[in-house]
Design a protein around this motif. Structure first.
Motif, PDB file in Angstrom:
ATOM      1  N   THR A 136      91.373  75.341  37.872  1.00 23.94           N
ATOM      2  CA  THR A 136      90.517  74.300  37.313  1.00 23.94           C
ATOM      3  C   THR A 136      89.980  73.470  38.475  1.00 23.94           C
ATOM      4  O   THR A 136      90.770  72.861  39.204  1.00 23.94           O
ATOM      5  N   PRO A 137      88.670  73.456  38.688  1.00 24.64           N
ATOM      6  CA  PRO A 137      88.117  72.700  39.826  1.00 24.64           C
ATOM      7  C   PRO A 137      88.229  71.195  39.607  1.00 24.64           C
ATOM      8  O   PRO A 137      87.892  70.692  38.524  1.00 24.64           O
ATOM      9  N   LEU A 138      88.715  70.493  40.620  1.00 22.98           N
ATOM     10  CA  LEU A 138      88.937  69.051  40.501  1.00 22.98           C
ATOM     11  C   LEU A 138      88.135  68.280  41.541  1.00 22.98           C
ATOM     12  O   LEU A 138      87.918  68.746  42.658  1.00 22.98           O
ATOM     13  N   ASN A 139      87.721  67.081  41.140  1.00 16.39           N
ATOM     14  CA  ASN A 139      87.097  66.145  42.069  1.00 16.39           C
ATOM     15  C   ASN A 139      88.175  65.466  42.905  1.00 16.39           C
ATOM     16  O   ASN A 139      89.382  65.655  42.675  1.00 16.39           O
ATOM     17  N   ASN A 140      87.768  64.634  43.845  1.00 14.11           N
ATOM     18  CA  ASN A 140      88.730  63.938  44.702  1.00 14.11           C
ATOM     19  C   ASN A 140      89.664  63.022  43.925  1.00 14.11           C
ATOM     20  O   ASN A 140      90.802  62.780  44.327  1.00 14.11           O
ATOM     21  N   ASP A 141      89.170  62.493  42.779  1.00 14.27           N
ATOM     22  CA  ASP A 141      90.009  61.615  41.963  1.00 14.27           C
ATOM     23  C   ASP A 141      90.837  62.401  40.951  1.00 14.27           C
ATOM     24  O   ASP A 141      91.455  61.822  40.053  1.00 14.27           O
ATOM     25  N   LEU A 142      90.862  63.721  41.084  1.00 11.46           N
ATOM     26  CA  LEU A 142      91.618  64.661  40.257  1.00 11.46           C
ATOM     27  C   LEU A 142      91.073  64.806  38.837  1.00 11.46           C
ATOM     28  O   LEU A 142      91.741  65.368  37.959  1.00 11.46           O
ATOM     29  N   SER A 143      89.876  64.305  38.584  1.00 11.64           N
ATOM     30  CA  SER A 143      89.204  64.596  37.323  1.00 11.64           C
ATOM     31  C   SER A 143      88.592  65.991  37.414  1.00 11.64           C
ATOM     32  O   SER A 143      88.372  66.517  38.513  1.00 11.64           O
ATOM     33  N   ILE A 144      88.322  66.608  36.272  1.00 15.25           N
ATOM     34  CA  ILE A 144      87.788  67.971  36.271  1.00 15.25           C
ATOM     35  C   ILE A 144      86.317  67.971  36.682  1.00 15.25           C
ATOM     36  O   ILE A 144      85.517  67.197  36.169  1.00 15.25           O
ATOM     37  N   ASN A 145      85.994  68.854  37.604  1.00 15.15           N
ATOM     38  CA  ASN A 145      84.619  69.001  38.072  1.00 15.15           C
ATOM     39  C   ASN A 145      83.937  70.114  37.260  1.00 15.15           C
ATOM     40  O   ASN A 145      83.849  71.264  37.687  1.00 15.15           O
ATOM     41  N   TYR A 146      83.492  69.762  36.073  1.00 14.05           N
ATOM     42  CA  TYR A 146      82.900  70.744  35.163  1.00 14.05           C
ATOM     43  C   TYR A 146      81.652  71.395  35.755  1.00 14.05           C
ATOM     44  O   TYR A 146      81.350  72.562  35.462  1.00 14.05           O
ATOM     45  N   ASN A 147      80.947  70.679  36.583  1.00 15.38           N
ATOM     46  CA  ASN A 147      79.699  71.198  37.155  1.00 15.38           C
ATOM     47  C   ASN A 147      79.935  72.315  38.170  1.00 15.38           C
ATOM     48  O   ASN A 147      78.995  73.015  38.547  1.00 15.38           O
ATOM     49  N   TYR A 148      81.178  72.468  38.618  1.00 17.18           N
ATOM     50  CA  TYR A 148      81.477  73.459  39.652  1.00 17.18           C
ATOM     51  C   TYR A 148      81.788  74.837  39.066  1.00 17.18           C
ATOM     52  O   TYR A 148      81.834  75.835  39.780  1.00 17.18           O
ATOM     53  N   ILE A 149      81.984  74.887  37.756  1.00 17.08           N
ATOM     54  CA  ILE A 149      82.425  76.123  37.116  1.00 17.08           C
ATOM     55  C   ILE A 149      81.429  77.257  37.302  1.00 17.08           C
ATOM     56  O   ILE A 149      81.816  78.428  37.486  1.00 17.08           O
ATOM     57  N   GLU A 150      80.153  76.953  37.289  1.00 13.89           N
ATOM     58  CA  GLU A 150      79.150  78.001  37.469  1.00 13.89           C
ATOM     59  C   GLU A 150      79.307  78.695  38.811  1.00 13.89           C
ATOM     60  O   GLU A 150      79.167  79.921  38.915  1.00 13.89           O
ATOM     61  N   LYS A 151      79.639  77.931  39.856  1.00 15.31           N
ATOM     62  CA  LYS A 151      79.828  78.521  41.183  1.00 15.31           C
ATOM     63  C   LYS A 151      81.054  79.443  41.180  1.00 15.31           C
ATOM     64  O   LYS A 151      81.040  80.513  41.806  1.00 15.31           O
ATOM     65  N   GLN A 152      82.113  79.026  40.481  1.00 13.92           N
ATOM     66  CA  GLN A 152      83.283  79.898  40.339  1.00 13.92           C
ATOM     67  C   GLN A 152      82.890  81.226  39.691  1.00 13.92           C
ATOM     68  O   GLN A 152      83.293  82.298  40.154  1.00 13.92           O
ATOM     69  N   ALA A 153      82.111  81.125  38.612  1.00 13.97           N
ATOM     70  CA  ALA A 153      81.714  82.325  37.873  1.00 13.97           C
ATOM     71  C   ALA A 153      80.888  83.264  38.739  1.00 13.97           C
ATOM     72  O   ALA A 153      81.104  84.493  38.734  1.00 13.97           O
ATOM     73  N   ILE A 154      79.947  82.726  39.501  1.00 10.98           N
ATOM     74  CA  ILE A 154      79.109  83.544  40.378  1.00 10.98           C
ATOM     75  C   ILE A 154      79.971  84.267  41.410  1.00 10.98           C
ATOM     76  O   ILE A 154      79.777  85.449  41.698  1.00 10.98           O
ATOM     77  N   HIS A 155      80.937  83.548  41.969  1.00 10.96           N
ATOM     78  CA  HIS A 155      81.864  84.134  42.941  1.00 10.96           C
ATOM     79  C   HIS A 155      82.638  85.296  42.323  1.00 10.96           C
ATOM     80  O   HIS A 155      82.762  86.380  42.922  1.00 10.96           O
ATOM     81  N   LEU A 156      83.157  85.103  41.109  1.00 10.65           N
ATOM     82  CA  LEU A 156      83.954  86.144  40.459  1.00 10.65           C
ATOM     83  C   LEU A 156      83.114  87.373  40.123  1.00 10.65           C
ATOM     84  O   LEU A 156      83.567  88.510  40.283  1.00 10.65           O
ATOM     85  N   LEU A 157      81.901  87.151  39.672  1.00 10.75           N
ATOM     86  CA  LEU A 157      81.004  88.272  39.371  1.00 10.75           C
ATOM     87  C   LEU A 157      80.697  89.085  40.626  1.00 10.75           C
ATOM     88  O   LEU A 157      80.638  90.314  40.596  1.00 10.75           O
ATOM     89  N   LYS A 158      80.515  88.379  41.734  1.00  6.35           N
ATOM     90  CA  LYS A 158      80.247  89.039  43.010  1.00  6.35           C
ATOM     91  C   LYS A 158      81.402  89.942  43.412  1.00  6.35           C
ATOM     92  O   LYS A 158      81.208  90.987  44.044  1.00  6.35           O
ATOM     93  N   HIS A 159      82.615  89.548  43.019  1.00  9.34           N
ATOM     94  CA  HIS A 159      83.804  90.311  43.366  1.00  9.34           C
ATOM     95  C   HIS A 159      84.231  91.277  42.257  1.00  9.34           C
ATOM     96  O   HIS A 159      85.374  91.751  42.232  1.00  9.34           O
ATOM     97  N   ASN A 160      83.311  91.550  41.333  1.00 13.89           N
ATOM     98  CA  ASN A 160      83.531  92.544  40.289  1.00 13.89           C
ATOM     99  C   ASN A 160      84.735  92.232  39.397  1.00 13.89           C
ATOM    100  O   ASN A 160      85.512  93.114  39.024  1.00 13.89           O
ATOM    101  N   ILE A 161      84.871  90.953  39.056  1.00 17.84           N
ATOM    102  CA  ILE A 161      85.897  90.519  38.115  1.00 17.84           C
ATOM    103  C   ILE A 161      85.313  90.605  36.710  1.00 17.84           C
ATOM    104  O   ILE A 161      84.167  90.233  36.477  1.00 17.84           O
ATOM    105  N   SER A 162      86.095  91.106  35.759  1.00 17.29           N
ATOM    106  CA  SER A 162      85.556  91.361  34.423  1.00 17.29           C
ATOM    107  C   SER A 162      85.715  90.196  33.456  1.00 17.29           C
ATOM    108  O   SER A 162      85.010  90.134  32.445  1.00 17.29           O
ATOM    109  N   GLY A 163      86.631  89.260  33.753  1.00 17.13           N
ATOM    110  CA  GLY A 163      86.833  88.164  32.822  1.00 17.13           C
ATOM    111  C   GLY A 163      87.570  86.997  33.438  1.00 17.13           C
ATOM    112  O   GLY A 163      88.028  87.055  34.580  1.00 17.13           O
ATOM    113  N   VAL A 164      87.690  85.905  32.658  1.00 15.37           N
ATOM    114  CA  VAL A 164      88.382  84.704  33.121  1.00 15.37           C
ATOM    115  C   VAL A 164      89.409  84.273  32.077  1.00 15.37           C
ATOM    116  O   VAL A 164      89.163  84.353  30.874  1.00 15.37           O
TER     117      VAL A 164
END
Length: 304
Positions: free
Chosen positions: A15-43
């Motif tokens: 779960t991506p977190l900001n410096n104050d340990l709140s969830i960084n919801y806006n970062y999830i798309e970057k995670q997804a792009i990274h996983l797709l690049k590495h041929n991951i099928s799901g989360v």
């Protein structure tokens, strides 16, 4: 219930977190792009790797919504972890997961009074009755649940009682029980193997899908294990598995979860630190982690 048995690697995402340990919801798309690049099928969202139990129900609901929006437009299969200490909260999370577009829901049982297959079925039944149309995988992990329940017996009882149960997230090194679960009822259930450093063992017994935390950053290694295993190049697959064992041992030595987040940051996917403040590495520990990983050429071998 219609569903397809899963194939390939499913990342138990951080779960991506900001410096104050709140969830960084806006970062999830970057995670997804990274996983797709590495041929991951799901989360697998909000599990132990994602520290799901440390977030409020509202935060978890928003996390499901964020991943639901992202997976709606790509090929990633979306598993939502709805684990909670009480049934009503787990039921509410199941509804939120379904409304967010999750393909599957999954959970541990954290009730200390549940210690038998029959008790487990009884505990899960009202939760799954809340969302009968979404397929469910039980999260079998003695390490995190504190339970040693015979999964074969659980599946046998569940066959009549839990209509939405389609399989297990099997985080257990008991290979004999795994074999029995796979072969039960003409291989009815989908058993997703969850011990990364034993992936070949799962493949040998018939698992076609796997859920793991190290797939976030080492998908290349594990996809090569599967590729070479299927091509009957067992020696190559075995050598890659041994490399997996080496780096997981290093991460575990330094505290696996914060170490894995440090690796994510190093490869350009900055998920922040852990919500649990006890999961924190000091500078000397981080330096030692890097040194040991560099000794086995870790960062070069996981890079595409």
């Amino acid at each position: 219930m219609k569903y397809k048995k899963q194939k390939g690697l499913i990342a138990a995402v951080h779960t991506p977190l900001n410096n104050d340990l709140s969830i960084n919801y806006n970062y999830i798309e970057k995670q997804a792009i990274h996983l797709l690049k590495h041929n991951i099928s799901g989360v697998y969202v909000g599990g132990t790797t994602g520290e799901g139990l440390l977030f409020s129900n509202k935060e978890r609901s928003e996390l499901f919504k964020a991943w639901g929006e992202i997976t709606k437009y790509n090929r990633l299969i979306f598993f939502a972890n709805i684990s909670h200490k009480n049934q009503s909260s787990s039921s509410k999370l199941a509804i939120e997961a379904q409304n967010s577009g999750a393909d599957f829901i999954s959970s541990l049982c954290l009730d200390p009074n549940v210690n038998s297959p029959k008790d487990l079925v009884k505990w899960l039944k009202p939760i799954l009755n809340t969302t009968p149309d979404i397929p469910y995988y039980y999260y079998e992990s003695p390490k995190f649940s504190g339970k040693k329940i015979n999964m074969e017996d659980f599946l046998i009882i569940s066959n009549k009682e839990l209509k939405s149960l389609v399989g297990l997230k099997y985080n257990n090194s008991n290979l004999e029980m795994l074999k029995r679960c796979i072969n039960l009822n003409n291989r009815k259930y989908d058993i997703l193997f969850g011990v990364d450093e034993m992936l070949i063992s799962g493949l040998e017994l018939g698992c076609t899908g796997a859920i793991g935390s190290s797939y976030n950053f080492a998908g290349l290694i594990y996809n090569e294990i599967i590729k070479n295993f299927n091509a009957d190049k067992k020696n190559i697959a075995k050598n890659l598995q041994e490399f997996s064992i080496k780096f997981i041992k290093i991460l575990s030595k330094h505290n696996y979860l914060p170490s894995s987040k440090i690796i994510m940051n190093e490869i350009g996917i900055n998920c922040g630190s852990c919500r649990d403040k006890n999961n924190h590495l000091e500078n000397e520990q981080i330096k030692s982690l890097y040194n040991e990983l560099n000794e086995i050429n870790f960062f070069k071998k996981i890079k595409i």
